[in-house]
Design a protein around this motif. Sequence first.
Motif, PDB file in Angstrom:
ATOM      1  N   ASP A 168       2.484  -6.497 -10.590  1.00 37.85           N
ATOM      2  CA  ASP A 168       2.216  -5.078 -10.353  1.00 37.85           C
ATOM      3  C   ASP A 168       1.230  -4.873  -9.213  1.00 37.85           C
ATOM      4  O   ASP A 168       1.403  -3.969  -8.378  1.00 37.85           O
ATOM      5  N   MET A 169       0.182  -5.693  -9.145  1.00 34.97           N
ATOM      6  CA  MET A 169      -0.806  -5.540  -8.084  1.00 34.97           C
ATOM      7  C   MET A 169      -0.225  -5.875  -6.711  1.00 34.97           C
ATOM      8  O   MET A 169      -0.527  -5.211  -5.712  1.00 34.97           O
ATOM      9  N   LEU A 170       0.616  -6.887  -6.633  1.00 35.10           N
ATOM     10  CA  LEU A 170       1.226  -7.255  -5.352  1.00 35.10           C
ATOM     11  C   LEU A 170       2.213  -6.190  -4.884  1.00 35.10           C
ATOM     12  O   LEU A 170       2.360  -5.956  -3.680  1.00 35.10           O
ATOM     13  N   ARG A 171       2.884  -5.543  -5.811  1.00 32.86           N
ATOM     14  CA  ARG A 171       3.823  -4.491  -5.429  1.00 32.86           C
ATOM     15  C   ARG A 171       3.103  -3.256  -4.891  1.00 32.86           C
ATOM     16  O   ARG A 171       3.725  -2.432  -4.203  1.00 32.86           O
ATOM     17  N   LEU A 172       1.816  -3.131  -5.202  1.00 29.56           N
ATOM     18  CA  LEU A 172       1.049  -2.005  -4.676  1.00 29.56           C
ATOM     19  C   LEU A 172       0.565  -2.232  -3.244  1.00 29.56           C
ATOM     20  O   LEU A 172       0.114  -1.296  -2.594  1.00 29.56           O
ATOM     21  N   VAL A 173       0.649  -3.468  -2.768  1.00 28.13           N
ATOM     22  CA  VAL A 173       0.238  -3.754  -1.387  1.00 28.13           C
ATOM     23  C   VAL A 173       1.263  -3.149  -0.438  1.00 28.13           C
ATOM     24  O   VAL A 173       2.469  -3.405  -0.575  1.00 28.13           O
ATOM     25  N   PRO A 174       0.849  -2.352   0.541  1.00 29.70           N
ATOM     26  CA  PRO A 174       1.803  -1.702   1.451  1.00 29.70           C
ATOM     27  C   PRO A 174       2.654  -2.719   2.210  1.00 29.70           C
ATOM     28  O   PRO A 174       2.166  -3.772   2.635  1.00 29.70           O
ATOM     29  N   THR A 175       3.912  -2.376   2.409  1.00 33.86           N
ATOM     30  CA  THR A 175       4.822  -3.254   3.149  1.00 33.86           C
ATOM     31  C   THR A 175       4.367  -3.430   4.589  1.00 33.86           C
ATOM     32  O   THR A 175       4.607  -4.475   5.210  1.00 33.86           O
ATOM     33  N   ALA A 176       3.689  -2.425   5.132  1.00 34.02           N
ATOM     34  CA  ALA A 176       3.229  -2.496   6.520  1.00 34.02           C
ATOM     35  C   ALA A 176       2.272  -3.671   6.729  1.00 34.02           C
ATOM     36  O   ALA A 176       2.245  -4.262   7.822  1.00 34.02           O
ATOM     37  N   MET A 177       1.499  -4.012   5.708  1.00 31.94           N
ATOM     38  CA  MET A 177       0.580  -5.145   5.841  1.00 31.94           C
ATOM     39  C   MET A 177       1.355  -6.452   5.945  1.00 31.94           C
ATOM     40  O   MET A 177       0.983  -7.347   6.711  1.00 31.94           O
ATOM     41  N   ARG A 178       2.433  -6.575   5.196  1.00 30.60           N
ATOM     42  CA  ARG A 178       3.267  -7.773   5.303  1.00 30.60           C
ATOM     43  C   ARG A 178       3.928  -7.842   6.679  1.00 30.60           C
ATOM     44  O   ARG A 178       3.985  -8.912   7.305  1.00 30.60           O
ATOM     45  N   GLU A 179       4.421  -6.712   7.151  1.00 30.02           N
ATOM     46  CA  GLU A 179       5.083  -6.687   8.450  1.00 30.02           C
ATOM     47  C   GLU A 179       4.107  -6.992   9.579  1.00 30.02           C
ATOM     48  O   GLU A 179       4.474  -7.654  10.562  1.00 30.02           O
TER      49      GLU A 179
END
Length: 289
Positions: A168-179
């Motif tokens: 749940d916590m990892l899913r809250l991390v914005p996708t933009a940060m991964r990109e």
Amino acid sequence: MGATAAPGWHKNPLATRRRARDLVATSFGYVASAVSVIALCSILWTLISQGLEGLSLAAVIRPMGPPGSHGGLANAIVGSIIQTVMSLVIGAPVGLACGIYLAEYGGTSRFAEAVRFVSDVLLSAPSILVGLFVYLVLVAPFGHFSGLAGAVSLAILAVPIIVRTTEDMLRLVPTAMREAGAALGAEKWKVILMICMRSAGPGVLTGILLALARVSGETAPLLFTSLGNQNWSFSLDKPMASLPIAIYQYAGASYEDWVALAWTGALFITFGVLAINIVVRFGFGRKKN
């Protein structure tokens, strides 16, 4: 200017019924909240009033002993700490790895859905069944109880909590940060560990602490695994004392000093769990804000 209510709204039967239902629902919420608070305060008051009678220096520094020997709970306290810490050493890496897989790699695949289903089942599984399973795997084949078996049973109970929280916590991390990390040329595993896990760190650590609070008071799995010990035992290959087992043994005894120690042990566990929840609530939550 704000909108004004239509004339005669208070005479509208529909509005009256809605206000009545809202009043009933609100009153029910207040009553339920008051009952919960009163029950919690009653439990805490009972534990404090009964537990303080047996609280002494001997209860903290002396091991368990026969009735009338002025024994304490020192070996049970140390045994509980050893087994709960070992359960996190075993369960936390498994829960973190599983949560990372579900959030970052598994997606909606059939295998990931199966893992989520198993995790949800373990989350609600009776702890005594976990104790019986570990007994069949780690106790019966070796012919003796052990602290390691107790730690493994507690780890199984802790894993699904850590899995759910991590995912749940990892899913809250914005996708933009991964990109952004991928755009800089970082490999996926580095993006997950260096960016996503750092961002979700407080929430993940909160889940680990909640798992610790969950398993620290378990009795049923320890009855079938570590069993308990009246003496000092630091070996994970031998039966090991623990506070829940000591409380279980002493609470039903007919000796006043044992019953007093049972209340004191319950007081120790309660305030230990309460301290963990306070740290989670006011420590990591406000730090993140």
